[in-house]
Design a protein around this motif. Structure first.
Motif, mmCIF file in Angstrom:
data_model
loop_
_atom_site.group_PDB
_atom_site.id
_atom_site.type_symbol
_atom_site.label_atom_id
_atom_site.label_comp_id
_atom_site.label_asym_id
_atom_site.label_seq_id
_atom_site.Cartn_x
_atom_site.Cartn_y
_atom_site.Cartn_z
ATOM 1 N N ALA A 170 0.766 -1.229 -0.020
ATOM 2 C CA ALA A 170 0.002 0.149 -0.124
ATOM 3 C C ALA A 170 0.777 1.207 0.149
ATOM 4 O O ALA A 170 0.400 2.380 -0.591
ATOM 5 N N ARG A 171 2.031 1.244 0.589
ATOM 6 C CA ARG A 171 2.960 2.427 0.672
ATOM 7 C C ARG A 171 4.062 2.312 -0.439
ATOM 8 O O ARG A 171 4.567 3.779 -0.533
ATOM 9 N N VAL A 172 4.304 1.398 -1.109
ATOM 10 C CA VAL A 172 5.603 1.457 -1.994
ATOM 11 C C VAL A 172 5.461 2.391 -3.149
ATOM 12 O O VAL A 172 6.357 2.998 -3.459
ATOM 13 N N ASN A 173 3.977 2.521 -3.564
ATOM 14 C CA ASN A 173 3.762 3.511 -4.511
ATOM 15 C C ASN A 173 3.486 4.793 -4.272
ATOM 16 O O ASN A 173 2.991 5.736 -5.198
ATOM 17 N N ASP A 174 3.385 5.134 -2.919
ATOM 18 C CA ASP A 174 3.311 6.487 -2.618
ATOM 19 C C ASP A 174 4.257 7.550 -3.481
ATOM 20 O O ASP A 174 5.339 7.101 -3.460
ATOM 21 N N PRO A 175 3.795 8.599 -3.850
ATOM 22 C CA PRO A 175 4.686 9.588 -4.656
ATOM 23 C C PRO A 175 6.013 9.843 -3.598
ATOM 24 O O PRO A 175 6.973 10.043 -4.089
ATOM 25 N N GLU A 176 5.572 10.376 -2.314
ATOM 26 C CA GLU A 176 6.727 10.652 -1.435
ATOM 27 C C GLU A 176 6.632 9.642 -0.372
ATOM 28 O O GLU A 176 5.471 9.394 0.239
ATOM 29 N N PRO A 177 7.852 9.135 0.205
ATOM 30 C CA PRO A 177 7.762 8.129 1.371
ATOM 31 C C PRO A 177 7.297 8.949 2.587
ATOM 32 O O PRO A 177 7.510 10.213 2.829
ATOM 33 N N LYS A 178 6.116 8.511 3.257
ATOM 34 C CA LYS A 178 5.707 8.785 4.582
ATOM 35 C C LYS A 178 6.767 8.695 5.649
ATOM 36 O O LYS A 178 7.682 7.889 5.287
ATOM 37 N N GLY A 179 6.673 9.239 6.932
ATOM 38 C CA GLY A 179 7.600 9.054 7.832
ATOM 39 C C GLY A 179 7.964 7.645 8.425
ATOM 40 O O GLY A 179 8.530 7.591 9.403
ATOM 41 N N ASP A 180 7.018 6.575 8.282
ATOM 42 C CA ASP A 180 7.076 5.433 9.097
ATOM 43 C C ASP A 180 8.123 4.504 8.638
ATOM 44 O O ASP A 180 8.488 4.652 7.310
ATOM 45 N N LEU A 181 8.491 3.525 9.413
ATOM 46 C CA LEU A 181 9.583 2.664 9.003
ATOM 47 C C LEU A 181 9.369 1.837 7.700
ATOM 48 O O LEU A 181 10.311 1.629 6.936
ATOM 49 N N LEU A 232 11.622 1.933 4.408
ATOM 50 C CA LEU A 232 12.158 0.643 3.597
ATOM 51 C C LEU A 232 11.815 0.568 2.353
ATOM 52 O O LEU A 232 12.745 0.256 1.432
ATOM 53 N N ALA A 233 10.574 0.907 2.037
ATOM 54 C CA ALA A 233 10.052 0.537 0.825
ATOM 55 C C ALA A 233 10.425 1.556 -0.338
ATOM 56 O O ALA A 233 10.570 1.241 -1.339
ATOM 57 N N HIS A 234 10.824 2.913 0.159
ATOM 58 C CA HIS A 234 11.259 3.925 -0.680
ATOM 59 C C HIS A 234 12.964 4.123 -0.643
ATOM 60 O O HIS A 234 13.355 4.625 -1.863
ATOM 61 N N ASN A 235 13.567 3.770 0.325
ATOM 62 C CA ASN A 235 14.940 3.801 0.369
ATOM 63 C C ASN A 235 15.697 2.855 -0.866
ATOM 64 O O ASN A 235 15.519 1.902 -0.860
ATOM 65 N N PRO A 236 16.608 3.631 -1.701
ATOM 66 C CA PRO A 236 17.236 3.213 -2.706
ATOM 67 C C PRO A 236 17.973 1.792 -2.255
ATOM 68 O O PRO A 236 18.017 0.790 -3.028
#
Ligand code: HEM
Ligand code: FES
Lengths: 106, 453
Positions: B253-264, B268-272
């Motif tokens: 649900a979070r990996v495709n957010d345009p910007e990562p939210k602040g949760d862990l 993890l899902a957005h960090n290269p």
């Protein structure tokens, strides 16, 4: 003896005398300098004494052991001039050395 | 001529039985226990004070449930600091106990020789289930350990945690403001578990209303399937797989957010550095964060209150000077030692404290003993909230596996005690706590308390 200047991440700077043979981590703890915790007591085993050594001093601060290298590699804010202060012993050679601290240690 | 005694059969083993030669059976064979059918904490302690060192298997949960392991570790530190236990080896293959500060430091900092690898058995006295290995970096060696640890590290670094501080504080305030006055209640349930689960849910942005699931999963992950009432092996694995699925849902649900939210999870899902890792490995890391951060912090929250009650002069010091909270937090973590041990497996023959360790041997670093080693810590059995150099304890381990969540744990405890001292002059422990029967997770099942009306 060496005069060592510790510069916290916010820029606060403190200069203290550290006796020969005493580690620069101990020097910070003995003088109540915050930003250096020294949790492992100087065994290169916690990286809470991580500092940046001022340019030009690298060859006077001694070599980096395998363990120190491994711990630095995992530390926050690793840079080319990163060292563990507990692995550097004070001597006349280091008089005037400036150590900067990273934003966080853990 | 009299028959010769069969020395071979009687000779105790001196090295861990290799995994290939060991017959893993389930359930495990029954334990040999001291001949004390009606045992009490007192009789067990008395037994440990004089029993032959070789006839004790300190991994037996009865010693931990009754809080009487102390005498035995003191004897080991003084008489046999690197000691091999063959007693009950048909259950655990035999293990070395390392009990002095300096020797534990030597093992923890020598990751080239002492492995954490799950496939060799992992990081606890009892081998990890070889048919259910969740990849997590606490049970990996270099180089893979380093790569994964670096991915998680920034998430729990001081600068990132500062952003969570206000939220943690307001959750703490809510929990404390809801506590009853003049009434006996269980501090473990109402405070320790409630706070750690809220904090975990906050960090993961996990639905708050389901936060006790995090507690449940953490308990299941560490529960000993042998203890009556705990889930059996297969049930346990099924529950953990369910947990993985639920986290996958949040991930997706979070990996495709345009910007990562602040949760862990978003981080993890957005960090290269982490977003392209195989899902099971991400999950392993999440599980590690849940488990690593749950029991340990929970039991430090309970332990702190118990220690202050046991040491009224220290409690008085704290009331007079709340500035001491920072050093007290370290002292609580030392005194509790929430993880009693970590285990390693020797990758080669070596000498440790004069003893010959063979390749494949199991080595137990008893932090719980190192933290009471009078050779390293002055007056170690005393709880002293303004102890000089309180940070120098071994509860977080040392070396490349040193706890990555230590700042988060300290922050949680610091906020908790700041908020407690603003509200309550006294919280009384009204009876002896019920303890967890485990030689690994050292903690409390319940701690009954009362806040005077
Ligand atoms: C008082 C609370 C805590 C204690 C006593 C504790 C203790 C430990 C210990 C003993 C280790 C292994 C050290 C070694 O093998 O040398 C460890 C590792 C770890 N802990 Fe904690 N922990 C605590 C809180 C936390 C929290 C809050 C988190 C999560 C956010 C966490 C996450 C981890 C992780 C991920 C590792 C693995 C590190 C690695 O293998 O590189 N811990 N912890
Ligand atoms: S004091 Fe621990 S690494 Fe220097």
């Amino acid at each position: 003896m060496a005069k060592i200047t510790y510069v916290a991440h916010d820029g606060a700077s403190t200069t203290v005398d550290v006796a020969d043979g005493v580690s620069l981590m101990e020097g910070a703890l003995q003088n109540g300098i915050s930003g250096i915790d020294g949790d492992c007591g100087g065994n290169a085993a916690c990286a809470t004494c991580h500092v940046y050594v001022a340019e030009g001093w690298g060859d006077r601060t001694g070599s980096i052991s395998e363990l120190e290298e491994a711990m630095l590699d995992l530390a926050d804010g690793r840079q080319a001039n990163s060292r563990l202060a507990c692995q550097i012993k004070a001597s006349a050679d280091l008089d005037g050395l400036v150590l900067n601290m990273p934003e966080t240690q853990h | 001529m009299a028959t010769q005694p069969n020395l071979a059969a009687a000779a105790p083993i001196k090295h861990t039985v290799p995994r290939e030669q060991f017959e893993y059976t389930w359930p495990l064979p029954p334990r040999h226990r001291p001949d004390l059918p009606e045992y009490t904490a007192g009789s067990l302690s008395a037994y440990l004070a004089t029993a032959p060192l070789d006839e004790v298997d300190i991994a037996d949960p009865i010693y931990w449930e009754n809080d009487c392991h102390w005498t035995y570790f003191k004897r080991l530190r003084d008489e046999a600091p690197i000691h091999f236990t063959h007693h009950n080896s048909n259950r655990h293959r035999g293990y070395w106990s390392v009990t002095r500060w300096a020797d534990i430091m030597a093992v923890d900092t020598n990751h080239q020789v002492f492995s954490s690898d799950a496939h060799l058995g992992g990081i606890t006295l009892f081998d990890m289930d070889q048919d259910f290995i969740m990849p997590m970096f606490i049970a990996m060696d270099q180089p893979k350990h380093d790569v994964q640890r670096k991915a998680v590290n920034p998430i729990v670094s001081g600068s990132n945690l500062a952003a969570f501080e206000e939220l943690i504080r307001s959750r703490t305030q809510e929990v404390l403001d809801g506590l009853p006055r003049g009434e006996v209640f269980d501090w473990v349930d109402r405070v320790s578990i409630e706070l750690t689960s809220r904090m975990l849910a906050t960090l993961f942005d996990f639905p708050q209303e389901h936060r006790r699931k995090l507690t449940y999963w953490s308990d299941i992950a560490t529960a000993d399937p042998e203890v009556p009432g705990n889930l059996q092996k297969e049930e346990r694995q099924a529950v953990l797989m369910g947990m993985l699925q639920e986290f996958m849902g949040l991930w997706n649900a979070r990996v495709n957010d345009p910007e990562p939210k602040g949760d862990l999870i978003s981080m993890l899902a957005h960090n290269p550095a982490t977003r392209d890792m195989p899902p099971m490995e991400f999950m392993g890391n999440l599980v590690l964060l849940i488990v690593g951060g749950n029991d340990t912090t929970r039991n430090s929250i309970s332990g702190g209150l118990k220690f202050l009650n046991d040491n009224p002069a220290e409690y008085a010091k704290l009331r007079a000077n709340p500035e001491l909270i920072e050093s007290m937090v370290s002292e609580i973590i030392r005194y509790q030692t929430p993880l009693a041990h970590m285990r390693r497996t020797a990758l080669e023959d070596t000498i440790l404290g004069g003893q010959h360790i063979a390749k494949g041997d199991k080595i137990i670093m008893w932090y719980v003993s190192g933290n009471r080693d009078e050779r390293a810590i002055e007056n170690p059995d005393a709880f002293i909230i303004d102890r000089p150099r309180a940070r120098q304890h071994m509860s977080f381990g040392f070396g490349i596996h040193r706890c990555v969540g230590n700042r988060l744990a300290e922050l949680q405890l610091k906020i908790l005690w700041e908020e407690i001292m603003k509200r309550f002059d006294n919280i009384e422990v009204v009876e002896a706590p019920e303890r967890v029967p485990s030689a690994f997770v050292k903690g409390y099942k319940s701690l009954m308390v009362r806040i005077p009306a």
